[in-house]
Scaffold this motif. Structure first.
Motif, PDB file in Angstrom:
ATOM      1  N   GLU A   1       0.833  -1.208   0.000  1.00  0.00           N
ATOM      2  CA  GLU A   1       0.000   0.000   0.000  1.00  0.00           C
ATOM      3  C   GLU A   1       0.875   1.269   0.000  1.00  0.00           C
ATOM      4  O   GLU A   1       0.645   2.200  -0.788  1.00  0.00           O
ATOM      5  CB  GLU A   1      -0.903  -0.005   1.220  1.00  0.00           C
ATOM      6  N   CYS A   2       1.884   1.289   0.854  1.00  0.00           N
ATOM      7  CA  CYS A   2       2.770   2.457   0.909  1.00  0.00           C
ATOM      8  C   CYS A   2       3.655   2.541  -0.338  1.00  0.00           C
ATOM      9  O   CYS A   2       4.007   3.645  -0.783  1.00  0.00           O
ATOM     10  CB  CYS A   2       3.645   2.396   2.160  1.00  0.00           C
ATOM     11  N   GLN A   3       4.014   1.373  -0.888  1.00  0.00           N
ATOM     12  CA  GLN A   3       4.822   1.335  -2.104  1.00  0.00           C
ATOM     13  C   GLN A   3       4.121   2.045  -3.246  1.00  0.00           C
ATOM     14  O   GLN A   3       4.715   2.839  -3.970  1.00  0.00           O
ATOM     15  CB  GLN A   3       5.091  -0.134  -2.457  1.00  0.00           C
ATOM     16  N   SER A   4       2.818   1.795  -3.400  1.00  0.00           N
ATOM     17  CA  SER A   4       2.072   2.404  -4.498  1.00  0.00           C
ATOM     18  C   SER A   4       1.913   3.909  -4.318  1.00  0.00           C
ATOM     19  O   SER A   4       1.797   4.653  -5.296  1.00  0.00           O
ATOM     20  CB  SER A   4       0.692   1.742  -4.613  1.00  0.00           C
ATOM     21  N   ARG A   5       1.926   4.394  -3.064  1.00  0.00           N
ATOM     22  CA  ARG A   5       1.769   5.827  -2.813  1.00  0.00           C
ATOM     23  C   ARG A   5       3.114   6.554  -2.905  1.00  0.00           C
ATOM     24  O   ARG A   5       3.178   7.689  -3.371  1.00  0.00           O
ATOM     25  CB  ARG A   5       1.130   6.054  -1.445  1.00  0.00           C
ATOM     26  N   TRP A   6       4.200   5.920  -2.436  1.00  0.00           N
ATOM     27  CA  TRP A   6       5.508   6.563  -2.480  1.00  0.00           C
ATOM     28  C   TRP A   6       6.022   6.737  -3.899  1.00  0.00           C
ATOM     29  O   TRP A   6       6.717   7.717  -4.196  1.00  0.00           O
ATOM     30  CB  TRP A   6       6.533   5.753  -1.693  1.00  0.00           C
ATOM     31  N   GLN A   7       5.683   5.834  -4.812  1.00  0.00           N
ATOM     32  CA  GLN A   7       6.288   5.884  -6.135  1.00  0.00           C
ATOM     33  C   GLN A   7       5.785   7.053  -6.978  1.00  0.00           C
ATOM     34  O   GLN A   7       6.354   7.346  -8.029  1.00  0.00           O
ATOM     35  CB  GLN A   7       6.030   4.567  -6.880  1.00  0.00           C
ATOM     36  N   ASN A   8       4.752   7.759  -6.498  1.00  0.00           N
ATOM     37  CA  ASN A   8       4.261   8.938  -7.208  1.00  0.00           C
ATOM     38  C   ASN A   8       4.883  10.242  -6.698  1.00  0.00           C
ATOM     39  O   ASN A   8       4.513  11.318  -7.172  1.00  0.00           O
ATOM     40  CB  ASN A   8       2.742   9.031  -7.076  1.00  0.00           C
TER      41      ASN A   8
ATOM     42  N   GLY B   1      10.373   7.682  -2.592  1.00  0.00           N
ATOM     43  CA  GLY B   1       9.745   7.443  -3.892  1.00  0.00           C
ATOM     44  C   GLY B   1      10.696   6.789  -4.873  1.00  0.00           C
ATOM     45  O   GLY B   1      10.295   5.916  -5.676  1.00  0.00           O
ATOM     46  N   GLU B   2      11.980   7.167  -4.827  1.00  0.00           N
ATOM     47  CA  GLU B   2      12.968   6.534  -5.695  1.00  0.00           C
ATOM     48  C   GLU B   2      13.137   5.058  -5.351  1.00  0.00           C
ATOM     49  O   GLU B   2      13.224   4.194  -6.254  1.00  0.00           O
ATOM     50  CB  GLU B   2      14.298   7.273  -5.552  1.00  0.00           C
ATOM     51  N   ILE B   3      13.165   4.723  -4.058  1.00  0.00           N
ATOM     52  CA  ILE B   3      13.265   3.318  -3.629  1.00  0.00           C
ATOM     53  C   ILE B   3      12.044   2.544  -4.094  1.00  0.00           C
ATOM     54  O   ILE B   3      12.149   1.401  -4.580  1.00  0.00           O
ATOM     55  CB  ILE B   3      13.409   3.242  -2.099  1.00  0.00           C
ATOM     56  N   ALA B   4      10.853   3.161  -3.962  1.00  0.00           N
ATOM     57  CA  ALA B   4       9.622   2.470  -4.369  1.00  0.00           C
ATOM     58  C   ALA B   4       9.595   2.228  -5.873  1.00  0.00           C
ATOM     59  O   ALA B   4       9.212   1.131  -6.331  1.00  0.00           O
ATOM     60  CB  ALA B   4       8.417   3.307  -3.935  1.00  0.00           C
ATOM     61  N   ARG B   5      10.002   3.215  -6.684  1.00  0.00           N
ATOM     62  CA  ARG B   5       9.992   3.022  -8.128  1.00  0.00           C
ATOM     63  C   ARG B   5      11.025   1.988  -8.561  1.00  0.00           C
ATOM     64  O   ARG B   5      10.771   1.181  -9.480  1.00  0.00           O
ATOM     65  CB  ARG B   5      10.272   4.370  -8.819  1.00  0.00           C
ATOM     66  N   ARG B   6      12.181   1.956  -7.896  1.00  0.00           N
ATOM     67  CA  ARG B   6      13.200   0.972  -8.247  1.00  0.00           C
ATOM     68  C   ARG B   6      12.718  -0.446  -7.925  1.00  0.00           C
ATOM     69  O   ARG B   6      12.921  -1.378  -8.714  1.00  0.00           O
ATOM     70  CB  ARG B   6      14.475   1.284  -7.473  1.00  0.00           C
ATOM     71  N   THR B   7      12.056  -0.615  -6.784  1.00  0.00           N
ATOM     72  CA  THR B   7      11.544  -1.943  -6.421  1.00  0.00           C
ATOM     73  C   THR B   7      10.443  -2.376  -7.372  1.00  0.00           C
ATOM     74  O   THR B   7      10.344  -3.554  -7.763  1.00  0.00           O
ATOM     75  CB  THR B   7      11.030  -1.917  -4.975  1.00  0.00           C
ATOM     76  N   THR B   8       9.584  -1.450  -7.786  1.00  0.00           N
ATOM     77  CA  THR B   8       8.492  -1.792  -8.703  1.00  0.00           C
ATOM     78  C   THR B   8       9.035  -2.197 -10.068  1.00  0.00           C
ATOM     79  O   THR B   8       8.563  -3.175 -10.682  1.00  0.00           O
ATOM     80  CB  THR B   8       7.542  -0.591  -8.854  1.00  0.00           C
TER      81      THR B   8
ATOM     82  N   ALA C   1       4.330  14.357   2.825  1.00  0.00           N
ATOM     83  CA  ALA C   1       4.934  14.432   1.493  1.00  0.00           C
ATOM     84  C   ALA C   1       3.881  14.636   0.411  1.00  0.00           C
ATOM     85  O   ALA C   1       4.087  15.390  -0.544  1.00  0.00           O
ATOM     86  CB  ALA C   1       5.746  13.161   1.225  1.00  0.00           C
ATOM     87  N   GLU C   2       2.727  13.979   0.548  1.00  0.00           N
ATOM     88  CA  GLU C   2       1.654  14.140  -0.438  1.00  0.00           C
ATOM     89  C   GLU C   2       1.067  15.553  -0.396  1.00  0.00           C
ATOM     90  O   GLU C   2       0.742  16.122  -1.444  1.00  0.00           O
ATOM     91  CB  GLU C   2       0.561  13.105  -0.182  1.00  0.00           C
ATOM     92  N   SER C   3       0.931  16.137   0.808  1.00  0.00           N
ATOM     93  CA  SER C   3       0.394  17.497   0.893  1.00  0.00           C
ATOM     94  C   SER C   3       1.355  18.507   0.264  1.00  0.00           C
ATOM     95  O   SER C   3       0.928  19.478  -0.375  1.00  0.00           O
ATOM     96  CB  SER C   3       0.123  17.858   2.352  1.00  0.00           C
ATOM     97  N   LYS C   4       2.660  18.314   0.457  1.00  0.00           N
ATOM     98  CA  LYS C   4       3.630  19.188  -0.196  1.00  0.00           C
ATOM     99  C   LYS C   4       3.537  19.076  -1.715  1.00  0.00           C
ATOM    100  O   LYS C   4       3.645  20.074  -2.442  1.00  0.00           O
ATOM    101  CB  LYS C   4       5.037  18.843   0.260  1.00  0.00           C
ATOM    102  N   ARG C   5       3.338  17.862  -2.187  1.00  0.00           N
ATOM    103  CA  ARG C   5       3.201  17.644  -3.638  1.00  0.00           C
ATOM    104  C   ARG C   5       1.969  18.363  -4.182  1.00  0.00           C
ATOM    105  O   ARG C   5       2.021  19.022  -5.227  1.00  0.00           O
ATOM    106  CB  ARG C   5       3.115  16.140  -3.916  1.00  0.00           C
ATOM    107  N   ARG C   6       0.850  18.287  -3.460  1.00  0.00           N
ATOM    108  CA  ARG C   6      -0.377  18.952  -3.912  1.00  0.00           C
ATOM    109  C   ARG C   6      -0.211  20.476  -3.892  1.00  0.00           C
ATOM    110  O   ARG C   6      -0.717  21.174  -4.771  1.00  0.00           O
ATOM    111  CB  ARG C   6      -1.543  18.544  -3.017  1.00  0.00           C
ATOM    112  N   LYS C   7       0.501  21.017  -2.885  1.00  0.00           N
ATOM    113  CA  LYS C   7       0.706  22.463  -2.807  1.00  0.00           C
ATOM    114  C   LYS C   7       1.556  22.970  -3.964  1.00  0.00           C
ATOM    115  O   LYS C   7       1.269  24.017  -4.567  1.00  0.00           O
ATOM    116  CB  LYS C   7       1.372  22.811  -1.468  1.00  0.00           C
ATOM    117  N   LEU C   8       2.610  22.227  -4.288  1.00  0.00           N
ATOM    118  CA  LEU C   8       3.433  22.611  -5.435  1.00  0.00           C
ATOM    119  C   LEU C   8       2.644  22.578  -6.731  1.00  0.00           C
ATOM    120  O   LEU C   8       2.790  23.445  -7.590  1.00  0.00           O
ATOM    121  CB  LEU C   8       4.653  21.686  -5.520  1.00  0.00           C
TER     122      LEU C   8
END
Length: 529
Positions: free
Chosen positions: A41-48, A54-61, A98-105
């Motif tokens: 569950e966290c893997q799918s959210r971190w990779q975005n 997020g880099e670790i999650a995308r590399r594992t995926t 981290a997700e809230s910072k992404r939405r603000k940007l």
């Protein structure tokens, strides 16, 4: 019997699937069903997200092709996790931040794009209007959502200090001090303070303007410090206006009639007494708190032709007279006052009364001068007395003899002469009086020393009295009452004294006897010895 893949993965993990803590030394833990589902569950959210996790999650995926449908933990052979990595990677709060910072940007980028589009639209509106010759309306333009600071409104900083202020909380953290918006009743005070200080920077921003409309902001502490002079002037003016009717009568009947026209010379203290009487008779008010300094300020402000002379003796009041006074008249008046009668026949009843008045005034002046000089001598004796007994004071330091050694001989003799215990003029040694009177004089002398030193001196009376009350009653309130009257030390000082005595006894050892005690053997011990 061969082990199943699930059991092999559970028993011997080879690597961490979420290795975000690089310097960890923990052992690898195999996945369970619950921990695997949380990881997916966290893997799918971190990779975005654009971060280290997020880099670790995308590399594992990309390496193992993970998806949310894979609910079994044996999909990646030899996979496991470190406990620290799991706690950091699957921390929901860090993930939400981290997700809230992404939405603000993303929101800021969209706003910038809309602003650019709006500017292009405004330019196109101007081109169309110029080509068609029609009137350009304000409604034709799009107003951006994030409007800049208006030109007619001051910036969101303190008008006085022009910087941010911070305060430390109880926990030690710094918190920004909030700004206060200027209200209508405070506008004129701020403007008057700027004029009083001659601050051209502030005057340029607020003079001839509505301070509420331009949204003036300031820190409360800066405002208090900046406007203190104006507020004090207003409060003083309000106090002085209270006695304004009486001051008008005083100015006509005393200042104008006697000082200026009558060319009299009066003491400032006498003028203050006359002013208080006029206030009492005119307004039926109590002006006993009206000081000579306040009267001097009023007279200097309203009568510029008055002269104030400070006498050489500090205890005498200032002399007040008019600037254009006739010196010849003053000399003649003084000569008439102090002239000696030629014969008894020429002496009248009025001359005798004037002579008695003059003699009484001279006697009062001589008595006042003697008392003042005596007080200055006693004051110097009290200030030069520096008695510092050892700490902590023991029983030997709290006796009558110890108090007799501390009290200066001139002070003891002066108090003895004042109360009438003795008429013997002696300064080299203490005057001989009875034991009871001796204790009373020592008590009075120690009270004077304790008061003159503001309690910063250890005296036998004050230390022993407080310690006795504590051991007899244990009442801290009673010690506090006596301390406020200057009869003993404070309760905290008593506790400090008692603790110091106990610590000094402990340093000497368990078998040591207190000071003043001697070894005393029993009869059997003496016989054996």
């Amino acid at each position: 019997m061969a082990a199943t893949p699930h059991a092999e993965n559970e028993l011997s993990p080879k690597f961490c699937c979420m290795h975000v803590v690089t310097n960890t030394k923990q052992s690898l833990t195999p996945f369970k069903i619950k921990s695997w589902s949380k990881f997916i569950e966290c893997q799918s959210r971190w990779q975005n997200l654009d971060c280290f996790e997020g880099e670790i999650a995308r590399r594992t995926t990309q390496q193992f092709g993970l998806s949310l449908t894979q609910t079994e933990p044996n999909v990646i052979p030899g996979s496991g996790y470190h406990r620290e990595c799991y706690q950091k990677f699957c921390n929901v709060r860090r993930l939400q931040t981290a997700e809230s910072k992404r939405r603000k940007l993303q929101t800021d980028e969209d706003a910038d794009i809309e602003s650019d589009c709006g500017n292009e639209g405004d330019s196109s509106v101007l081109l169309q209007a110029s080509s068609s010759g029609s009137k350009v309306l304000r409604s034709s333009f799009k107003t951006p959502q994030h409007d800049k600071q208006r030109k007619d409104v001051l910036s969101n900083v303190c008008l006085i200090c022009q910087k941010d202020a911070y305060l430390k909380t109880i926990t030690g953290a710094r918190s920004k001090v909030k700004l206060t918006t200027c209200e209508r009743k405070e506008a004129h005070i701020l403007l008057e303070a700027a004029r009083l200080h001659g601050d051209h920077r502030i005057l340029l921003q607020i003079e001839h303007k509505d301070l509420v409309a331009i949204e003036v902001r300031y820190h409360n502490k800066c405002y208090r410090n900046f406007t203190r002079g104006v507020i004090e002037m207003k409060s003083t003016a309000e106090k002085e206006s209270k006695f304004e009717p009486s001051f008008k009568v005083f100015a006509e009947s005393i200042v104008t009639a006697r000082l200026i026209k009558g060319q009299e010379i009066l003491r400032l203290k006498t003028l203050n007494v006359l002013f208080r009487q006029i206030v009492k008779n005119t307004q039926a008010l109590d002006a006993s708190h009206f000081t000579t300094q306040r009267l001097k300020v009023q007279l200097r402000t309203r009568f510029h032709n008055l002269v104030f002379v400070k006498p050489s003796k500090r205890f005498e009041s200032e002399i007040v007279y008019a600037k254009d006074i006739n010196v010849d008249n003053i000399v003649e008046r003084v000569a008439e006052q102090f002239q000696t009668p030629i014969s008894e026949c020429s002496t009248t009843t009025s001359d005798e009364s004037d002579a008695r008045t003059t003699d009484a005034t001279a006697d009062d002046y001589t008595r006042l001068r003697t008392l003042y000089h005596a007080s200055q001598i006693i004051k110097s004796i009290l200030q030069n007395t520096t008695s510092a007994p050892r700490w902590p004071p023991t029983a030997d330091d709290l006796t009558i003899d110890a108090a007799r050694n501390i009290v200066p001989v001139p002070l003891f003799s002066f108090l003895t002469w004042c109360v009438g215990f003795s008429d013997e003029a002696e300064l080299t040694d203490q005057v001989c009086i009875s034991e009871d009177n001796n204790q009373r004089i020592l008590s009075l002398a120690q009270d004077l020393l304790y008061t003159s030193k503001k309690g910063c001196i250890l005296l036998p009376k004050h230390s022993s009295l407080a310690m006795t009350i504590r051991h007899m009653t244990g009442s801290a309130r009673l010690i506090g009452m006596l301390n406020r009257f200057g009869h003993c030390v404070s309760h905290s000082m008593v506790l400090e004294h008692d603790t110091a005595l106990a610590e000094s006894q402990l340093k000497r050892g368990d078998d040591a006897l207190p000071d003043g005690e001697q070894d005393c053997f029993t009869t059997l011990g003496n016989h054996i010895r």
